[in-house]
Design a protein around this motif. Structure first.
Motif, PDB file in Angstrom:
ATOM      1  N   THR A  53     -22.647  20.757  79.089  1.00  0.00           N
ATOM      2  CA  THR A  53     -23.458  20.554  80.295  1.00  0.00           C
ATOM      3  C   THR A  53     -24.003  21.864  80.850  1.00  0.00           C
ATOM      4  OG1 THR A  53     -21.467  20.641  81.681  1.00  0.00           O
ATOM      5  CG2 THR A  53     -22.187  18.469  80.911  1.00  0.00           C
ATOM      6  N   GLU A  54     -23.530  22.996  80.346  1.00  0.00           N
ATOM      7  CA  GLU A  54     -24.045  24.291  80.786  1.00  0.00           C
ATOM      8  C   GLU A  54     -25.477  24.446  80.288  1.00  0.00           C
ATOM      9  OE1 GLU A  54     -23.621  27.745  83.007  1.00  0.00           O
ATOM     10  OE2 GLU A  54     -22.126  26.180  82.677  1.00  0.00           O
ATOM     11  N   ASN A  55     -26.392  24.717  81.195  1.00  0.00           N
ATOM     12  CA  ASN A  55     -27.819  24.864  80.858  1.00  0.00           C
ATOM     13  C   ASN A  55     -28.342  23.631  80.127  1.00  0.00           C
ATOM     14  OD1 ASN A  55     -27.856  27.561  81.915  1.00  0.00           O
ATOM     15  ND2 ASN A  55     -26.951  28.284  79.993  1.00  0.00           N
ATOM     16  N   LEU A  56     -27.997  22.471  80.636  1.00  0.00           N
ATOM     17  CA  LEU A  56     -28.367  21.210  80.017  1.00  0.00           C
ATOM     18  C   LEU A  56     -29.881  20.987  80.088  1.00  0.00           C
ATOM     19  CD1 LEU A  56     -27.014  18.714  78.692  1.00  0.00           C
ATOM     20  CD2 LEU A  56     -27.030  17.644  80.949  1.00  0.00           C
ATOM     21  N   SER A  57     -30.475  20.683  78.944  1.00  0.00           N
ATOM     22  CA  SER A  57     -31.915  20.423  78.894  1.00  0.00           C
ATOM     23  C   SER A  57     -32.238  19.093  79.565  1.00  0.00           C
ATOM     24  CB  SER A  57     -32.388  20.410  77.440  1.00  0.00           C
ATOM     25  OG  SER A  57     -33.736  19.982  77.363  1.00  0.00           O
ATOM     26  N   GLN A  58     -33.454  18.962  80.059  1.00  0.00           N
ATOM     27  CA  GLN A  58     -33.873  17.710  80.688  1.00  0.00           C
ATOM     28  C   GLN A  58     -34.341  16.681  79.663  1.00  0.00           C
ATOM     29  OE1 GLN A  58     -36.233  19.939  83.983  1.00  0.00           O
ATOM     30  NE2 GLN A  58     -35.774  17.924  84.820  1.00  0.00           N
ATOM     31  N   THR A  59     -34.396  17.062  78.391  1.00  0.00           N
ATOM     32  CA  THR A  59     -34.714  16.149  77.295  1.00  0.00           C
ATOM     33  C   THR A  59     -33.684  16.316  76.191  1.00  0.00           C
ATOM     34  OG1 THR A  59     -37.098  16.272  77.758  1.00  0.00           O
ATOM     35  CG2 THR A  59     -36.433  15.449  75.600  1.00  0.00           C
ATOM     36  N   LEU A  60     -33.032  15.223  75.819  1.00  0.00           N
ATOM     37  CA  LEU A  60     -32.038  15.239  74.753  1.00  0.00           C
ATOM     38  C   LEU A  60     -32.536  14.365  73.608  1.00  0.00           C
ATOM     39  CD1 LEU A  60     -28.769  14.825  76.873  1.00  0.00           C
ATOM     40  CD2 LEU A  60     -29.883  16.942  76.137  1.00  0.00           C
ATOM     41  N   PHE A  67     -31.264   9.173  82.768  1.00  0.00           N
ATOM     42  CA  PHE A  67     -30.064   9.113  83.600  1.00  0.00           C
ATOM     43  C   PHE A  67     -30.016  10.378  84.457  1.00  0.00           C
ATOM     44  CE2 PHE A  67     -28.723  11.359  79.792  1.00  0.00           C
ATOM     45  CZ  PHE A  67     -27.846  12.337  80.240  1.00  0.00           C
ATOM     46  N   TYR A  68     -29.185  10.329  85.489  1.00  0.00           N
ATOM     47  CA  TYR A  68     -29.076  11.443  86.421  1.00  0.00           C
ATOM     48  C   TYR A  68     -27.756  12.166  86.213  1.00  0.00           C
ATOM     49  CZ  TYR A  68     -33.008   9.252  88.784  1.00  0.00           C
ATOM     50  OH  TYR A  68     -34.229   8.702  89.061  1.00  0.00           O
ATOM     51  N   PHE A  69     -27.845  13.496  86.095  1.00  0.00           N
ATOM     52  CA  PHE A  69     -26.630  14.299  85.940  1.00  0.00           C
ATOM     53  C   PHE A  69     -26.871  15.697  86.498  1.00  0.00           C
ATOM     54  CE2 PHE A  69     -23.810  17.296  83.979  1.00  0.00           C
ATOM     55  CZ  PHE A  69     -22.602  16.635  83.949  1.00  0.00           C
ATOM     56  N   THR A  70     -25.979  16.128  87.388  1.00  0.00           N
ATOM     57  CA  THR A  70     -25.958  17.515  87.858  1.00  0.00           C
ATOM     58  C   THR A  70     -24.510  17.934  88.053  1.00  0.00           C
ATOM     59  OG1 THR A  70     -25.982  16.961  90.216  1.00  0.00           O
ATOM     60  CG2 THR A  70     -28.129  17.207  89.122  1.00  0.00           C
ATOM     61  N   LYS A  71     -24.273  19.213  88.070  1.00  0.00           N
ATOM     62  CA  LYS A  71     -22.937  19.727  88.324  1.00  0.00           C
ATOM     63  C   LYS A  71     -22.471  19.389  89.744  1.00  0.00           C
ATOM     64  CE  LYS A  71     -21.183  21.815  84.740  1.00  0.00           C
ATOM     65  NZ  LYS A  71     -19.838  21.448  84.223  1.00  0.00           N
ATOM     66  N   LYS A  72     -23.440  19.193  90.641  1.00  0.00           N
ATOM     67  CA  LYS A  72     -23.072  18.812  91.998  1.00  0.00           C
ATOM     68  C   LYS A  72     -22.541  17.395  92.029  1.00  0.00           C
ATOM     69  CE  LYS A  72     -24.822  18.875  96.734  1.00  0.00           C
ATOM     70  NZ  LYS A  72     -25.984  19.167  97.620  1.00  0.00           N
ATOM     71  N   LEU A  73     -23.152  16.511  91.216  1.00  0.00           N
ATOM     72  CA  LEU A  73     -22.685  15.133  91.147  1.00  0.00           C
ATOM     73  C   LEU A  73     -21.364  15.026  90.387  1.00  0.00           C
ATOM     74  CD1 LEU A  73     -26.014  13.219  90.335  1.00  0.00           C
ATOM     75  CD2 LEU A  73     -24.693  13.043  92.447  1.00  0.00           C
ATOM     76  N   TYR A  74     -21.254  15.798  89.294  1.00  0.00           N
ATOM     77  CA  TYR A  74     -20.074  15.714  88.424  1.00  0.00           C
ATOM     78  C   TYR A  74     -19.559  17.128  88.137  1.00  0.00           C
ATOM     79  CZ  TYR A  74     -22.233  11.134  87.668  1.00  0.00           C
ATOM     80  OH  TYR A  74     -22.798   9.903  87.833  1.00  0.00           O
TER      81      TYR A  74
END
Length: 324
Positions: A77-84, A50-57
């Motif tokens: 969401t701070e320093n969110l890893s690209q793999t969860l 899925f797509y998530f950035t602070k700019k989007l949300y």
């Protein structure tokens, strides 16, 4: 210039792409639910992305991620890893539901769906709403669910010709998730299968989509069962889930921004031809994620209730096994 913009957009999406994986197998967790904790959310696709950035949300500070068969994950969401990574959770299904193949004779029993193409008699699917319909066990003999038929309403491109069967229909390609629950105190309870079941509906399917679930070996509990449907979003022509916008942002008179859930096609026709009120709704991202019967007095504001349209008319085909 156009090529540069495409490269820039691709790089932003690539950077914002997050993948949800099984912590043990490292396989993708398909169609995981990603809640923002404020009444909105999105879904991962079939590859767990899925797509998530602070700019989007920009107003989202934490994500709540869930999937059947896994422990919930709450992460900032701070320093969110690209793999969860989601941890598998051990569950126990009822013994009769453990996928035992019964090699014996059976007869089929079909409950027909309730079809309607009247726009004003339809539920408008949104991402946060899951609809479940109750079905009883119709005999003391063993029963298995063979097919589920979901009514869908088609819209004509020309509104003035909407009631003509030969009018050209609006195109759509929409992915739905389907779940099966036992009945616990009259509401959807424990899931009956941990398999991920999805289907893609288009205008070419006509007034209904028949989903074959014979291979999942889903047996009907003594108290009956619920089958649910939830829209995941629009897809491309190959069925790949697109990064859909889950809500519209509308500026109010006082300058504040109000988020309104996006409606997806096709519409789901409701009916007044059923004796009981068997349809339940839950808001996946709000109201504590609790099931409520679709009825007056339960907090629903809907023109469907005003017209006594209480049920989504799903059809079912049972396989009833003969006693040996």
């Amino acid at each position: 210039m156009y090529k540069y913009l495409l490269i820039l957009l691709f790089s932003q999406l690539s950077f914002s792409q997050i993948t949800v994986l099984d912590s043990i197998s490292k396989f993708p967790v398909s169609y995981a639910t990603v809640s923002f904790g404020n009444g909105n959310g999105i879904f991962a696709d079939d590859e767990g992305k899925f797509y998530f950035t602070k700019k989007l949300y920009p107003d989202i500070d934490s994500l709540f991620i869930s999937a059947i068969g896994f422990k919930d994950l709450n992460i900032a969401t701070e320093n969110l890893s690209q793999t969860l990574l989601l941890q598998p959770e051990a569950h126990e299904l009822d013994e009769v539901l453990l996928g035992v193949t019964l090699d014996r004779k059976f007869k089929e029993e079909t409950l027909k769906p309730y079809l309607d193409d009247d726009y004003y008699n339809c539920w408008l699917p949104t991402i946060e709403s899951e609809i479940a319909v109750y079905f009883p066990k119709t005999t003391e003999q063993d029963q298995e669910i063979k097919t589920v038929t979901f009514p869908i309403a088609l819209e004509s491109k020309d509104w003035n010709k909407r009631k003509r069967s030969n009018s050209e229909k609006k195109k759509f390609s929409t992915l739905f998730k389907v779940k099966f629950y036992n009945s616990t105190d009259g509401v959807p309870g424990k899931v009956l299968t941990y398999e991920t079941i999805v289907f893609r509906a288009t205008e070419k399917n006509g007034d209904f989509y028949e989903l074959n679930v014979d291979d999942y070996n889903i047996y009907v509990p003594e108290n009956g069962f619920f089958v649910s449907i939830q829209v995941l979003g629009y897809t491309d022509t190959s069925g790949k889930l697109l990064p859909n916008k889950k809500y519209k942002e509308i500026k109010s008179r006082d300058g504040s921004v109000v988020k309104i859930p996006t409606n997806f096609r096709p519409l789901l026709p409701f009916t007044d031809e059923m004796d009981n009120k068997n349809t339940y709704i839950k808001r996946v991202f709000i109201n504590g994620n609790n099931w409520l019967r679709f009825d007056n007095g339960n907090g629903f504001k809907s023109s469907l209730l005003d017209k006594n349209l209480f049920n989504y008319g799903i059809g079912i085909t049972y396989k009833t096994y003969k006693d040996e």
